[in-house]
Design an enzyme around this catalytic site. Structure first.
Site, short mmCIF file in Angstrom:
data_model
loop_
_atom_site.label_atom_id
_atom_site.label_comp_id
_atom_site.label_asym_id
_atom_site.label_seq_id
_atom_site.Cartn_x
_atom_site.Cartn_y
_atom_site.Cartn_z
N ARG A 2 0.82 -1.21 0.00
CA ARG A 2 0.00 0.00 0.00
C ARG A 2 0.85 1.26 0.00
O ARG A 2 1.78 1.38 0.79
CB ARG A 2 -0.90 0.03 1.23
CG ARG A 2 -1.96 -1.05 1.27
CD ARG A 2 -2.45 -1.27 2.69
NE ARG A 2 -3.31 -2.45 2.77
CZ ARG A 2 -4.59 -2.41 3.13
NH1 ARG A 2 -5.15 -1.27 3.45
NH2 ARG A 2 -5.30 -3.50 3.18
N SER A 57 -19.46 -2.30 5.16
CA SER A 57 -18.97 -1.10 4.47
C SER A 57 -18.33 -1.36 3.12
O SER A 57 -18.21 -0.44 2.32
CB SER A 57 -17.96 -0.39 5.35
OG SER A 57 -16.75 -1.11 5.37
N HIS A 84 -20.94 2.57 9.91
CA HIS A 84 -21.20 3.06 8.55
C HIS A 84 -22.66 3.48 8.37
O HIS A 84 -23.14 3.59 7.25
CB HIS A 84 -20.79 2.02 7.52
CG HIS A 84 -19.31 1.81 7.49
ND1 HIS A 84 -18.45 2.63 6.78
CD2 HIS A 84 -18.52 0.91 8.12
CE1 HIS A 84 -17.21 2.22 6.96
NE2 HIS A 84 -17.22 1.19 7.77
N THR A 86 -19.34 5.46 15.62
CA THR A 86 -18.11 6.24 15.47
C THR A 86 -18.45 7.72 15.27
O THR A 86 -19.51 8.05 14.74
CB THR A 86 -17.29 5.75 14.26
OG1 THR A 86 -16.09 6.53 14.17
CG2 THR A 86 -18.04 5.91 12.95
N LYS A 139 -16.72 9.12 10.96
CA LYS A 139 -17.20 8.99 9.58
C LYS A 139 -18.27 10.06 9.31
O LYS A 139 -17.92 11.21 9.09
CB LYS A 139 -17.68 7.56 9.35
CG LYS A 139 -16.56 6.52 9.63
CD LYS A 139 -16.96 5.12 9.21
CE LYS A 139 -16.06 4.07 9.85
NZ LYS A 139 -14.69 4.07 9.32
N THR A 181 -5.12 7.80 26.99
CA THR A 181 -5.47 9.20 27.17
C THR A 181 -6.85 9.49 26.58
O THR A 181 -7.19 8.97 25.52
CB THR A 181 -4.40 10.09 26.52
OG1 THR A 181 -3.14 9.82 27.13
CG2 THR A 181 -4.72 11.57 26.69
N THR A 207 -8.58 -6.15 3.33
CA THR A 207 -9.81 -5.41 3.61
C THR A 207 -11.01 -6.12 2.99
O THR A 207 -12.11 -6.12 3.55
CB THR A 207 -9.69 -3.96 3.08
OG1 THR A 207 -8.49 -3.39 3.61
CG2 THR A 207 -10.87 -3.12 3.48
#
Lengths: 428, 428
Positions: free
Chosen positions: B21, B189, B217, B245, B248, B278, B363
């Site tokens: 990649r 996704s 998603h 999330t 996105k 953290t 993926t």
């Protein structure tokens, strides 16, 4: 199977053990660090002094750092919008990785969204790629390193904390041919002691082992350019992988590794925890980069931190408080009981407006519960005096043991009830 | 043992497989999304159009979101300064968790620094706390869910993707008494298909199983207030844990779970990946909160996204391009070869100024390599026309197969070389 009850019981067990955690709801005030607004559970708001921040140098409120953050967000937006591979690699992040490689004088760097993820992803990936790898892990390594060791699925052996003889025994037994990865920290954050890095590197050379060091509690604060204890000790080039964070002394967020091009590229290419996660926002990357550059040349923050930490240690010790023998900026004061540790913390906050979180198991071994104080350049002498007076009041009110702390983490009592605490032999 | 060579070989293996990649170095331009500056490896800069962002609604450049981010950074500083337990819990984060609980109509929410960490930490912790738990995992679950399943160390069985009969067989075999955790996604996704959530909830009720859904998603994009597919389908209250999330459609960073108070508190109290990291900076928490609130009432972004996605699907299909049968805003176009997929992506970028990252193994399964296109409300009809023309040119230049894609991810060819691709039976 009653699911709800199972989870309720799990919480109840923590309450019974006096280690149920309540998070303090804080609003830091940029420009007035270490002051913050604390919102109590009853809704009352109060200005307090934070004495347990990992924003060790106050860089989180540095004007140029905040300005880099806001101007980059205005120019490039809020989030990164994708994983590193799928549209998320932003230019400030590319620049940050160059800056980090330069900081540690390594060929390459790789940024993660946290130090925890960087340790977990890098240790597990490196160990998996080495055939029949044996990990040699310091007994007091951080939870994130343990997660990396476990995640790798390879064989591991735990060496007694900072014990070179024990490490050598294990290296010798494994033999020169077997792949071996030594993982350890430079500054152990709950005690403030430092690893014998040069001697560990010597052993790694002698027995052909790879070395991986966690410098999260040292970067920004040690070495001429703030690259950590390895820089201070002149051994950066002798450690294969240096891991660090932007979330503590650099005052922002995110973790990283620096190493050779091949090792960084392998982690970049094989670690699920790196590949399948959204990249750090450009604003945070730019802020971190600004902070790192500032601390590469500015010495005043490091000097003042050391001075104030030393002042704090001396004043608390002079007042008879059981300061643990730290070699660094970290000032742990031993309580050795989870309930009393929580009570001391609560009293400091409610009566004195001083915020120091109790440190209980699993962050530290049971029986070594403590208040962990982190003086910054911005905790001035007046604040230190106030802290000392407040601690003495709490110690006397709760009848906590005063005295000095010996190498076995035991209080040599001078007054009060006798208490003892020993590190357990297991761990890592 | 030659360490350096081992890592070099690992990289070489990826190059041989044509799945090494290279990250595109991008500088997004707030106010001009989906435009960005691309810096090529030769140093040249060029303005390009991003067609593969997960900033699905362009909220990363929403002015109120950016303004929340910058004003909070100016008021409270850059980083959080500590873990959630040790001085890092900031007030915007407390507010964000309340907002998320309200969004999904659950008792509580917990924020993590990424969706990957939220899945890994929550799934592994929940499963570990349930005695003799069996995890039932959809075959195409995301890498972060697989990491959570593995991290738990409990028994798991993989059910064929979205196959209710297979899931029921496994539930029945496990029996009503055993603790069972069903983990799955709402929108997958890489294909854009949707899980039969209501029927899965029915099965969970019938066999007394817990349910955990990944809506990363879908949140922001489906349902009247943007709470996801569960909201759209009216089944939010039937799923035990909803994970999402902020990185996105909400355009910022970070992941979360929402659930009952007991489950959230258990994860908060027991998950190392949550405890020892953290906290999210106050600026990002405030930005995410603003974005969520905006999308709770504003429908225009969702409507326009659906319209532009539909337009894109129709135009590409009409041009004979092998659009995969997606039910959502995701528009995958099948190439079915890693090398050609990379070449198509390179040609789009270099010749047409269009950035769509190749999606290769791991993926997606080998043989199903694709270009994954994500039209946003800001990809207007003119951009869609330009995309279509560019893709046709690339398809013809590289001799890629045109046609339609059947349910087995196989191109029913109309012209060009014959190619075939099947999902492998294993996975999860």
């Amino acid at each position: 199977m009653n699911y709800q009850e199972t989870f309720e019981n799990a919480i109840e067990a923590l309450r019974d053990e006096k280690r149920y955690r309540v998070f303090a709801d804080l609003e830091r005030i940029a420009g007035s660090f270490p002051k913050a607004i604390w919102r109590a559970e009853n809704g009352l708001e109060r200005e307090i002094t934070v004495w347990c921040s990992n924003d060790y140098l106050g860089m989180g409120q540095n004007k140029s750092v905040i300005s880099a953050l806001t101007s980059t967000a205005e120019a490039m937006g809020a989030g990164a919008g994708g994983t590193r591979n799928i549209s998320g690699t932003n230019h400030p992040l590319v620049q940050l990785e160059r800056e980090l490689a330069d900081l540690h004088q390594k060929e390459a760097a790789l940024v993660f969204t946290s130090g925890f993820v960087s340790n977990e992803a890098a240790i597990s990936t490196i160990a998996k790629l080495l055939p029949d790898c044996l990990i040699l892990s310091d007994q007091l390594n951080h939870a994130s390193m343990i997660a990396g060791v476990r995640g790798s699925g390879v064989a591991k052996q735990v060496w007694r904390h900072n014990d070179l003889e024990h490490l050598e025994d294990l290296l010798k037994a494994a033999g020169n041919e077997r792949a071996k990865l030594i993982v350890f920290e430079s500054v152990y954050s709950m005690d403030g002691d430092v690893a014998p890095i040069e001697q560990i590197a010597d052993l790694a050379d002698k027995y052909n082992a790879m070395t991986y060091i966690d410098e999260v509690h040292a970067v920004g604060m040690y070495g001429e350019r703030g690259a950590g204890i390895c820089e201070r000790d002149g051994v950066m080039d002798r450690i294969d992988v240096i891991e660090g964070t932007m979330a503590k002394a650099f005052g922002v967020m995110g973790g990283y590794i620096t190493s050779s091009q091949a090792i960084v590229d392998a982690v970049r290419s094989y670690a699920p925890g790196f590949i399948f996660t959204t990249a750090l926002p450009p604003s945070l990357a730019a802020a971190a980069c600004t902070s790192i550059r500032h601390l590469k040349t500015s010495q005043i923050e490091r000097d003042m931190q050391q001075r104030q930490a030393q002042q704090t240690k001396e004043k608390l010790a002079a007042a008879g408080l059981p300061v643990m023998p730290s070699q660094t900026h970290i000032v742990p004061v031993l309580v050795a009981d989870p309930d009393l540790c929580k009570k001391a913390s609560d009293m400091l906050l409610e009566k004195h407006g001083i915020y120091i979180q109790p440190i209980n198991y699993p962050t530290v071994p049971r029986g070594t519960e403590r208040l962990r104080i982190t003086p910054t350049p911005l905790h001035d002498d007046g604040l230190i005096d106030g802290l000392c007076d407040a601690l003495v009041d709490v110690w006397e009110t709760l009848g906590l043991t005063k005295g000095t702390v010996d190498a076995n983490c035991r209080i040599v009592a001078e007054e009060g009830r006798p208490q003892a605490a020993l590190y357990p032999a297991a761990g890592g």
